[in-house]
Design an enzyme around this catalytic site. Structure first.
Site, mmCIF file in Angstrom:
data_model
loop_
_atom_site.group_PDB
_atom_site.id
_atom_site.type_symbol
_atom_site.label_atom_id
_atom_site.label_comp_id
_atom_site.label_asym_id
_atom_site.label_seq_id
_atom_site.Cartn_x
_atom_site.Cartn_y
_atom_site.Cartn_z
ATOM 1 N N ARG A 85 0.437 -137.305 -33.406
ATOM 2 C CA ARG A 85 0.122 -136.393 -32.313
ATOM 3 C C ARG A 85 -0.194 -137.250 -31.079
ATOM 4 O O ARG A 85 -1.035 -138.139 -31.144
ATOM 5 C CB ARG A 85 -1.092 -135.549 -32.679
ATOM 6 C CG ARG A 85 -1.386 -134.553 -31.614
ATOM 7 C CD ARG A 85 -2.525 -133.664 -31.972
ATOM 8 N NE ARG A 85 -2.620 -132.615 -30.966
ATOM 9 C CZ ARG A 85 -3.519 -131.663 -30.989
ATOM 10 N NH1 ARG A 85 -4.374 -131.604 -31.971
ATOM 11 N NH2 ARG A 85 -3.543 -130.760 -30.046
ATOM 12 N N HIS A 174 -1.797 -128.018 -25.973
ATOM 13 C CA HIS A 174 -1.684 -127.243 -27.232
ATOM 14 C C HIS A 174 -0.219 -126.889 -27.508
ATOM 15 O O HIS A 174 0.071 -125.918 -28.190
ATOM 16 C CB HIS A 174 -2.459 -125.905 -27.158
ATOM 17 C CG HIS A 174 -3.948 -126.032 -27.202
ATOM 18 N ND1 HIS A 174 -4.769 -125.164 -26.540
ATOM 19 C CD2 HIS A 174 -4.755 -126.905 -27.853
ATOM 20 C CE1 HIS A 174 -6.035 -125.497 -26.759
ATOM 21 N NE2 HIS A 174 -6.045 -126.549 -27.551
ATOM 22 N N LEU A 203 -6.942 -119.714 -29.654
ATOM 23 C CA LEU A 203 -8.387 -119.650 -29.397
ATOM 24 C C LEU A 203 -9.138 -120.464 -30.439
ATOM 25 O O LEU A 203 -9.429 -119.982 -31.539
ATOM 26 C CB LEU A 203 -8.868 -118.193 -29.436
ATOM 27 C CG LEU A 203 -8.154 -117.201 -28.508
ATOM 28 C CD1 LEU A 203 -8.717 -115.796 -28.702
ATOM 29 C CD2 LEU A 203 -8.268 -117.630 -27.060
ATOM 30 N N GLY A 204 -9.393 -121.717 -30.105
ATOM 31 C CA GLY A 204 -10.211 -122.568 -30.975
ATOM 32 C C GLY A 204 -11.403 -123.016 -30.151
ATOM 33 O O GLY A 204 -11.885 -122.268 -29.307
ATOM 34 N N MET A 278 -18.264 -119.868 -31.640
ATOM 35 C CA MET A 278 -18.158 -118.416 -31.499
ATOM 36 C C MET A 278 -18.856 -117.664 -32.627
ATOM 37 O O MET A 278 -19.438 -116.601 -32.408
ATOM 38 C CB MET A 278 -16.676 -118.009 -31.415
ATOM 39 C CG MET A 278 -16.470 -116.591 -31.015
ATOM 40 S SD MET A 278 -17.280 -116.166 -29.448
ATOM 41 C CE MET A 278 -15.937 -116.315 -28.296
ATOM 42 N N GLY A 325 -9.183 -121.040 -34.653
ATOM 43 C CA GLY A 325 -10.369 -120.588 -35.392
ATOM 44 C C GLY A 325 -10.850 -119.212 -34.970
ATOM 45 O O GLY A 325 -11.129 -118.351 -35.814
ATOM 46 N N ASN A 329 -9.801 -115.577 -36.933
ATOM 47 C CA ASN A 329 -10.924 -115.113 -37.765
ATOM 48 C C ASN A 329 -11.899 -114.142 -37.127
ATOM 49 O O ASN A 329 -12.638 -113.481 -37.848
ATOM 50 C CB ASN A 329 -11.747 -116.328 -38.219
ATOM 51 C CG ASN A 329 -10.928 -117.279 -39.055
ATOM 52 O OD1 ASN A 329 -10.421 -116.904 -40.100
ATOM 53 N ND2 ASN A 329 -10.767 -118.496 -38.578
ATOM 54 N N GLU A 379 -0.311 -127.229 -36.778
ATOM 55 C CA GLU A 379 0.247 -128.299 -35.946
ATOM 56 C C GLU A 379 0.741 -129.470 -36.803
ATOM 57 O O GLU A 379 1.754 -130.092 -36.475
ATOM 58 C CB GLU A 379 -0.823 -128.790 -34.957
ATOM 59 C CG GLU A 379 -1.086 -127.778 -33.859
ATOM 60 C CD GLU A 379 -2.419 -127.983 -33.159
ATOM 61 O OE1 GLU A 379 -3.456 -127.567 -33.715
ATOM 62 O OE2 GLU A 379 -2.427 -128.561 -32.063
#
Ligand code: AMP
Length: 394
Positions: A85, A174, A203-204, A278, A325, A329, A379
Site C-alpha cells: 500500500r 482511500h 466511514l472509518g 463512534m 467500521g 456497523n 483493501e
C-alpha cells in the site's frame, strides 16, 4: 496462489498473506509502536491470536520477524509477489505498478505530497526487496483511483501557477477501498458496468466519499491532503482556510502546528470533547452526553451535504454503498444520515438497517431508487489482486 500484502506506516507494519482468487487470508498481523521500547508483533494464524514483544525493533527487524513467521507457518514457499500500500502517486500513476527503479523514483518525487506516509511505504518496498530477493514488488497507490476526475472536480480556484509549480489540486484518498467497494457493488447488485452511478461512502476513523460513474471516479471528498471533506474521527474536514491564519495568531502557533491539530485533535474528538470512536459516542449520546450528541449531529449533517453534492457529477444515484467500521456497523449513524437524504428518494428499510443488511444481502433500503447497501471493504484483497495481475503479466 499466495500474495504477501504489506502496509508500512511511520511506526507500524501491517501484513497479510492472501489468495487473490478466493480471498482466503492465511495469516495477518501488525507490528506496532516500532522504534519504541513497547514495539510488538501481533498476528492471527489458524484461528489463534499471538503476540511477540520486540522492544526497540525498527521496520527492518519487524519485517525479518514476519519472514521468520512465514517460514515457520510454511507460507513463505508459495508466495508469488509482494503488494504494497502506497499513499501518494500525485498525478504520476492512475493504477498499480511494478516497483521498478523508475516507479520508485517517481514515488519519491511525491514525498512532499505525502511526507508522513510515502517514506515508510517506500521503506517497506526496499526491505521487501532485500528479504524476498526472488519476488516482485507491486505498489498500489491510494490516490490512483481518483485520477479519472475531470479538471472541474480536481482544480481549486487558485492560479495555474500554484497547480503547475506546486502540484496544488485535489487528489483524493482511500482509492483502493473506493475501487473495491464500487466494483463489488456493481457486481453484487447487478448494475450495468457501463451505465451506473454509485456513491461509495467510506466511514472509518478516516472518512471519504466518491462519485463513481461507470466504474470510474468522477469526484471525491478528500483533496490535496486527507484533511478535506467530511468530518472524521480526529480530522475536522472542510473548514474556511482562513481559520489556519486566524488560530495561528490567536494561539501563537505556526501554520503547520495548527494543521497538525486539525488532523489529530478535531473531528468527532474535538467536537465531543470525549472520543474519536463512534461506538463510544453513540453510547454516550444515549446516556445524554451533549458533546457526543452534537458531534454525531454535525457528522451526519455534513456527510449528507457532501453525499448530496456528489449526485451533481453523477446526474442520478443508483446505489449508495456504505463501508468501513462505521459504515458497515453503525445503524444509528446510517439512520440519522439517511434521514437527511430522503429527498433524493432514498427510503430506509429500518429492520434491514438495524441488522446491518445481514439478511438482505447487504441491502438496507426499500426497492425504491437510490438503493442503500453495505459492502464490506477489503483493501488487502484488492492489493493482492492487483499484485497477482501485474506479477503474472510481467
Ligand atoms: P475503521 O477505521 O474502518 O476501523 O473504523 C473505525 C470506526 O468504526 C470507529 O469510529 C469505531 O467506533 C467504528 N466502529 C467499528 N465497529 C463498530 C460498531 N460495531 N458499531 C459502531 N461503530 C463501530
Amino acid at each position: 496462489m499466495k500474495i504477501l500484502v504489506l502496509n508500512c506506516g511511520s511506526s507500524s507494519a501491517k501484513f497479510a498473506v492472501i489468495d487473490p482468487e478466493s480471498g482466503e487470508e492465511f495469516i495477518s498481523g501488525i507490528a506496532q509502536r516500532l522504534g519504541s521500547p513497547q514495539a510488538s508483533l501481533d498476528w492471527k494464524f489458524g484461528g489463534k491470536k499471538e503476540t511477540k514483544e520486540l522492544p526497540g525493533a525498527d521496520h527492518d527487524q519487524a519485517l525479518r520477524e514476519v519472514v521468520a513467521l512465514l517460514h515457520e507457518t510454511k507460507l513463505a514457499d508459495g508466495l508469488r509477489g509482494v503488494g504494497h500500500r502506497v499513499l501518494h502517486a500525485g498525478t504520476k500513476f492512475s493504477g498499480s505498478r511494478l516497483a521498478t527503479p523508475d516507479v520508485i523514483a517517481k514515488t519519491e518525487e511525491c514525498i512532499p505530497l505525502g511526507p508522513l506516509h510515502n517514506p515508510p511505504n517506500l521503506l517497506g518496498i526496499k526491505i521487501a526487496e532485500q528479504l524476498f530477493p526472488g519476488l516482485k514488488n507491486v505498489a498500489v497507490f491510494d490516490t490512483a483511483f481518483h485520477q479519472t476526475m475531470p479538471p472541474r472536480a480536481y482544480r481549486y480556484a487558485v492560479p495555474a501557477e500554484w497547480h503547475d509549480k506546486f502540484m496544488v489540486r485535489r487528489y483524493g484518498f482511500h482509492g483502493t477501498s473506493h475501487r473495491f467497494v464500487a466494483g463489488q457493488t456493481i457486481k453484487q447488485f447487478g448494475l450495468d458496468p457501463n451505465n451506473s452511478a454509485v456513491i461509495t461512502v467510506h466511514l472509518g476513523n478516516g472518512c471519504s466519499c466518491a462519485a463513481v460513474q461507470n466504474g470510474k471516479c468522477v469526484d471525491t471528498t478528500m483533496g490535496l491532503t486527507p484533511l478535506e471533506g467530511v468530518v472524521m474521527g480526529t480530522r475536522c474536514g472542510s473548514v474556511d482556510p482562513a481559520l489556519v491564519g486566524y488560530m495561528s495568531k490567536n494561539l501563537g502557533k505556526s501554520a503547520e502546528e495548527i494543521v497538525d491539530f486539525m488532523n489529530k485533535k478535531c473531528g468527532l474528538l474535538g467536537l465531543s470533547g470525549l472520543s474519536n470512536d463512534m461506538r463510544t459516542l453513540v453510547e454516550a449520546k444515549d446516556k445524554g452526553h451533549e458533546g457526543a450528541r452534537l458531534a454525531i449531529e454535525v457528522f451526519c449533517y455534513v456527510l449528507a451535504k457532501h453525499i448530496a453534492g456528489l449526485a451533481v457529477p453523477l446526474g442520478r444515484v443508483d446505489v449508495m454503498a456504505f463501508t468501513g467500521g462505521i459504515g458497515e456497523n453503525s445503524w444509528p449513524i446510517r439512520a440519522q444520515l439517511m434521514g437527511h437524504l430522503a429527498f433524493l428518494g432514498l427510503s430506509l428499510d429500518e429492520a434491514a438497517n438495524r441488522a446491518n443488511g445481514k439478511d438482505t444481502g447487504g441491502r438496507i433500503s426499500r426497492e425504491t431508487k437510490p438503493q442503500a447497501v453495505i459492502v464490506p471493504t477489503n483493501e488487502e484483497l484488492m492489493i493482492a489482486r492487483d499484485t497477482a495481475e501485474i506479477v503474472g503479466a510481467s
